[in-house]
Scaffold this motif. Structure first.
Motif, PDB file in Angstrom:
ATOM      1  N   GLN A 101     -58.179 -15.305 -42.881  1.00 17.37           N
ATOM      2  CA  GLN A 101     -57.772 -13.906 -43.019  1.00 17.37           C
ATOM      3  C   GLN A 101     -56.316 -13.687 -42.618  1.00 17.37           C
ATOM      4  OE1 GLN A 101     -61.298 -12.608 -40.682  1.00 17.37           O
ATOM      5  NE2 GLN A 101     -61.363 -10.945 -42.180  1.00 17.37           N
ATOM      6  N   GLY A 102     -55.673 -14.699 -42.062  1.00 21.91           N
ATOM      7  CA  GLY A 102     -54.273 -14.566 -41.680  1.00 21.91           C
ATOM      8  C   GLY A 102     -54.090 -13.887 -40.339  1.00 21.91           C
ATOM      9  N   GLU A 103     -52.846 -13.521 -40.067  1.00 25.85           N
ATOM     10  CA  GLU A 103     -52.527 -12.891 -38.794  1.00 25.85           C
ATOM     11  C   GLU A 103     -53.178 -11.524 -38.702  1.00 25.85           C
ATOM     12  OE1 GLU A 103     -48.312 -12.716 -38.376  1.00 25.85           O
ATOM     13  OE2 GLU A 103     -48.070 -14.867 -38.619  1.00 25.85           O
ATOM     14  N   GLY A 104     -53.463 -11.114 -37.475  1.00 25.98           N
ATOM     15  CA  GLY A 104     -54.055  -9.802 -37.266  1.00 25.98           C
ATOM     16  C   GLY A 104     -54.719  -9.714 -35.914  1.00 25.98           C
ATOM     17  N   ILE A 105     -55.423  -8.632 -35.703  1.00 21.80           N
ATOM     18  CA  ILE A 105     -56.115  -8.415 -34.438  1.00 21.80           C
ATOM     19  C   ILE A 105     -57.568  -8.068 -34.714  1.00 21.80           C
ATOM     20  CG2 ILE A 105     -54.028  -7.629 -33.262  1.00 21.80           C
ATOM     21  CD1 ILE A 105     -55.101  -4.758 -33.593  1.00 21.80           C
ATOM     22  N   VAL A 106     -58.373  -8.132 -33.668  1.00 21.27           N
ATOM     23  CA  VAL A 106     -59.754  -7.670 -33.759  1.00 21.27           C
ATOM     24  C   VAL A 106     -59.974  -6.628 -32.677  1.00 21.27           C
ATOM     25  CG1 VAL A 106     -60.716  -9.757 -34.782  1.00 21.27           C
ATOM     26  CG2 VAL A 106     -60.580  -9.587 -32.324  1.00 21.27           C
ATOM     27  N   CYS A 107     -60.793  -5.641 -32.976  1.00 22.82           N
ATOM     28  CA  CYS A 107     -61.105  -4.570 -32.031  1.00 22.82           C
ATOM     29  C   CYS A 107     -62.609  -4.333 -32.040  1.00 22.82           C
ATOM     30  CB  CYS A 107     -60.417  -3.262 -32.430  1.00 22.82           C
ATOM     31  SG  CYS A 107     -58.634  -3.350 -32.460  1.00 22.82           S
ATOM     32  N   ALA A 108     -63.148  -3.942 -30.892  1.00 22.60           N
ATOM     33  CA  ALA A 108     -64.570  -3.596 -30.805  1.00 22.60           C
ATOM     34  C   ALA A 108     -64.796  -2.741 -29.573  1.00 22.60           C
ATOM     35  CB  ALA A 108     -65.428  -4.859 -30.732  1.00 22.60           C
ATOM     36  N   ASP A 109     -65.821  -1.930 -29.612  1.00 30.25           N
ATOM     37  CA  ASP A 109     -66.223  -1.157 -28.444  1.00 30.25           C
ATOM     38  C   ASP A 109     -67.098  -2.044 -27.574  1.00 30.25           C
ATOM     39  OD1 ASP A 109     -64.929   1.189 -29.240  1.00 30.25           O
ATOM     40  OD2 ASP A 109     -66.623   1.777 -30.495  1.00 30.25           O
ATOM     41  N   ILE A 110     -66.799  -2.070 -26.282  1.00 29.83           N
ATOM     42  CA  ILE A 110     -67.575  -2.896 -25.357  1.00 29.83           C
ATOM     43  C   ILE A 110     -68.029  -2.049 -24.185  1.00 29.83           C
ATOM     44  CG2 ILE A 110     -66.436  -5.056 -25.982  1.00 29.83           C
ATOM     45  CD1 ILE A 110     -64.752  -4.761 -23.420  1.00 29.83           C
ATOM     46  N   SER A 111     -69.091  -2.486 -23.532  1.00 30.98           N
ATOM     47  CA  SER A 111     -69.574  -1.840 -22.313  1.00 30.98           C
ATOM     48  C   SER A 111     -69.018  -2.587 -21.118  1.00 30.98           C
ATOM     49  CB  SER A 111     -71.104  -1.875 -22.259  1.00 30.98           C
ATOM     50  OG  SER A 111     -71.651  -1.189 -23.360  1.00 30.98           O
ATOM     51  N   LEU A 112     -68.394  -1.857 -20.205  1.00 33.29           N
ATOM     52  CA  LEU A 112     -67.833  -2.480 -19.013  1.00 33.29           C
ATOM     53  C   LEU A 112     -68.887  -2.542 -17.921  1.00 33.29           C
ATOM     54  CD1 LEU A 112     -64.342  -0.748 -18.890  1.00 33.29           C
ATOM     55  CD2 LEU A 112     -64.922  -2.973 -19.843  1.00 33.29           C
ATOM     56  N   GLY A 113     -68.775  -3.538 -17.089  1.00 35.55           N
ATOM     57  CA  GLY A 113     -69.677  -3.655 -15.950  1.00 35.55           C
ATOM     58  C   GLY A 113     -70.188  -5.072 -15.797  1.00 35.55           C
ATOM     59  N   ALA A 114     -70.711  -5.342 -14.623  1.00 35.77           N
ATOM     60  CA  ALA A 114     -71.238  -6.673 -14.334  1.00 35.77           C
ATOM     61  C   ALA A 114     -72.503  -6.928 -15.146  1.00 35.77           C
ATOM     62  CB  ALA A 114     -71.533  -6.795 -12.848  1.00 35.77           C
ATOM     63  N   GLN A 115     -72.682  -8.167 -15.518  1.00 33.58           N
ATOM     64  CA  GLN A 115     -73.865  -8.578 -16.264  1.00 33.58           C
ATOM     65  C   GLN A 115     -74.575  -9.676 -15.485  1.00 33.58           C
ATOM     66  OE1 GLN A 115     -74.747  -7.144 -19.263  1.00 33.58           O
ATOM     67  NE2 GLN A 115     -73.010  -5.791 -18.913  1.00 33.58           N
TER      68      GLN A 115
END
Length: 91
Positions: free
Chosen positions: A35-49
Motif C-alpha cells: 500500500q506504500g507509505e502512510g499511517i494507520v489509525c484506530a480507536d483503542i481502550s486505555l488501561g491495564a489488561q
C-alpha cells in the motif's frame, strides 16, 4: 552494513505491516508494504489488561544464523563508535 560500501546497491524493502493490535491480539488497523507509505489509525481502550499467558523464551529475538549474528554485532559496534564521537563529545 554502512561501512561495507554496498548499501545503496542492494535492493530491498521492509517486510511486514504497520499495525495497531489490541490486548487480545485482534488487528484493529494495518497497512501493508504494497500500500506504500502512510499511517494507520484506530480507536483503542486505555488501561491495564490481564496477562493472557507467559511470554515464551526468545519471543523477541529468534535464533539467527552466522551472517545475521555477525551483522547484529557489527552494527552494534558501529553504533557505539558513532555515539562516542557524536553524542558523548557534544555533552
Amino acid at each position: 552494513m554502512p561501512d561495507a560500501g554496498v548499501a545503496d546497491q542492494i535492493p530491498g524493502f521492509l517486510r511486514g505491516n504497520a499495525a495497531i493490535v489490541d490486548a487480545s491480539g485482534q488487528v484493529l488497523a494495518h497497512r501493508s508494504a504494497a500500500q506504500g507509505e502512510g499511517i494507520v489509525c484506530a480507536d483503542i481502550s486505555l488501561g491495564a489488561q490481564a496477562a493472557i499467558g507467559k511470554i515464551p523464551n526468545r519471543y523477541w529475538l529468534r535464533s539467527r544464523g552466522f551472517l545475521p549474528t555477525f551483522a547484529w554485532h557489527h552494527q552494534r559496534w558501529l553504533g557505539r563508535r558513532w555515539y562516542a564521537r557524536n553524542i558523548r563529545e557534544a555533552k
